[in-house]
Design a protein around this motif. Structure first.
Motif, PDB file in Angstrom:
ATOM      1  N   LEU A 166      -1.104   3.044  27.225  1.00 60.37           N
ATOM      2  CA  LEU A 166      -0.924   1.704  26.513  1.00 60.37           C
ATOM      3  C   LEU A 166      -1.448   0.772  27.425  1.00 60.37           C
ATOM      4  CD1 LEU A 166       2.194   2.346  24.450  1.00 60.37           C
ATOM      5  CD2 LEU A 166       0.063   2.228  23.560  1.00 60.37           C
ATOM      6  N   VAL A 167      -1.196   0.560  28.704  1.00 59.64           N
ATOM      7  CA  VAL A 167      -1.312  -0.238  29.665  1.00 59.64           C
ATOM      8  C   VAL A 167      -3.017  -0.313  29.895  1.00 59.64           C
ATOM      9  CG1 VAL A 167      -1.349  -1.099  31.917  1.00 59.64           C
ATOM     10  CG2 VAL A 167       0.726  -0.409  30.736  1.00 59.64           C
ATOM     11  N   TYR A 168      -3.611   0.744  29.903  1.00 61.00           N
ATOM     12  CA  TYR A 168      -5.037   1.179  30.195  1.00 61.00           C
ATOM     13  C   TYR A 168      -5.844   0.730  28.902  1.00 61.00           C
ATOM     14  CZ  TYR A 168      -9.498   3.184  30.668  1.00 61.00           C
ATOM     15  OH  TYR A 168     -10.813   3.784  30.785  1.00 61.00           O
ATOM     16  N   ASP A 179      -4.816  -1.712  26.870  1.00 68.84           N
ATOM     17  CA  ASP A 179      -4.418  -3.284  26.389  1.00 68.84           C
ATOM     18  C   ASP A 179      -5.454  -4.121  26.199  1.00 68.84           C
ATOM     19  OD1 ASP A 179      -2.727  -5.295  25.830  1.00 68.84           O
ATOM     20  OD2 ASP A 179      -3.045  -5.773  27.674  1.00 68.84           O
ATOM     21  N   PRO A 180      -6.657  -4.098  27.371  1.00 62.67           N
ATOM     22  CA  PRO A 180      -7.708  -5.121  27.239  1.00 62.67           C
ATOM     23  C   PRO A 180      -8.475  -4.889  26.258  1.00 62.67           C
ATOM     24  CG  PRO A 180      -7.317  -4.250  29.432  1.00 62.67           C
ATOM     25  CD  PRO A 180      -6.618  -3.575  28.452  1.00 62.67           C
ATOM     26  N   PRO A 224      -1.594  -7.408  22.405  1.00 59.24           N
ATOM     27  CA  PRO A 224      -1.165  -7.244  23.666  1.00 59.24           C
ATOM     28  C   PRO A 224      -0.043  -5.957  23.546  1.00 59.24           C
ATOM     29  CG  PRO A 224       0.019  -9.115  23.018  1.00 59.24           C
ATOM     30  CD  PRO A 224      -0.859  -8.772  21.819  1.00 59.24           C
ATOM     31  N   SER A 282       0.295  -4.351  26.605  1.00 57.77           N
ATOM     32  CA  SER A 282       0.922  -4.076  27.979  1.00 57.77           C
ATOM     33  C   SER A 282       2.463  -4.138  28.286  1.00 57.77           C
ATOM     34  CB  SER A 282       0.198  -4.997  29.143  1.00 57.77           C
ATOM     35  OG  SER A 282       0.423  -6.279  28.815  1.00 57.77           O
ATOM     36  N   GLY A 311       3.747  -0.987  27.011  1.00 58.44           N
ATOM     37  CA  GLY A 311       3.392   0.188  27.924  1.00 58.44           C
ATOM     38  C   GLY A 311       4.170  -0.080  29.449  1.00 58.44           C
ATOM     39  N   TYR A 312       4.423  -1.306  29.726  1.00 55.22           N
ATOM     40  CA  TYR A 312       5.302  -1.208  31.005  1.00 55.22           C
ATOM     41  C   TYR A 312       6.762  -0.863  30.811  1.00 55.22           C
ATOM     42  CZ  TYR A 312       1.643  -3.688  33.351  1.00 55.22           C
ATOM     43  OH  TYR A 312       0.133  -4.034  34.005  1.00 55.22           O
TER      44      TYR A 312
END
Length: 125
Positions: free
Chosen positions: A82-84, A86-87, A92, A94, A97-98
């Motif tokens: 999910l963090v990967y 996000d962009p 959003p 992230s 994900g975090y």
């Protein structure tokens, strides 16, 4: 005359785990909705720990600590994905994900500590 014919006293009638499974994800989502990261992490930990407890209670795994470790690794991988991603998305992801990665790391530490230090009743050390 017996009130519960055919039922034995040696078996528990109901498991507490489904309630905690049902509460884990909504608590995590409320934490994400209002931006309260500890609540989101706690909800994911409640969900993952309840799944591991349910697997241990039903006999699918030998010990729930190892199941918790596997669930934790899955949470870390999912949160990292999910963090990967996000962009590349308009929403959003992230924060989610975090929170998932953090909960996965806490569950992994708990699984390792439980496997190392928790002893079954009646088993000599």
């Amino acid at each position: 005359m017996d009130e519960n014919p055919g039922l034995s006293d040696q078996y528990r009638m109901a498991s507490p785990w489904p309630l905690f499974v049902a509460l884990g994800l909504p608590i995590a989502e409320l934490g994400l909705l209002f931006g309260i990261i500890p609540l989101a992490v706690g909800g994911v930990i409640l969900f993952g720990g309840s799944i591991a407890g349910m697997l241990g209670e039903s006999g699918y795994v030998e010990t729930p600590w190892r199941a918790l470790g596997v669930i934790a690794l899955l949470a870390v991988v999912l949160g990292g994905a999910l963090v990967y991603v996000d962009p590349m998305t308009p929403a959003p992801l992230s924060l989610r994900g975090y929170a998932t990665v953090g909960a996965g790391l806490f569950m992994l530490l708990a699984g390792i500590a439980g496997e190392l230090f928790a002893r079954e009743a009646g088993v000599p050390a």
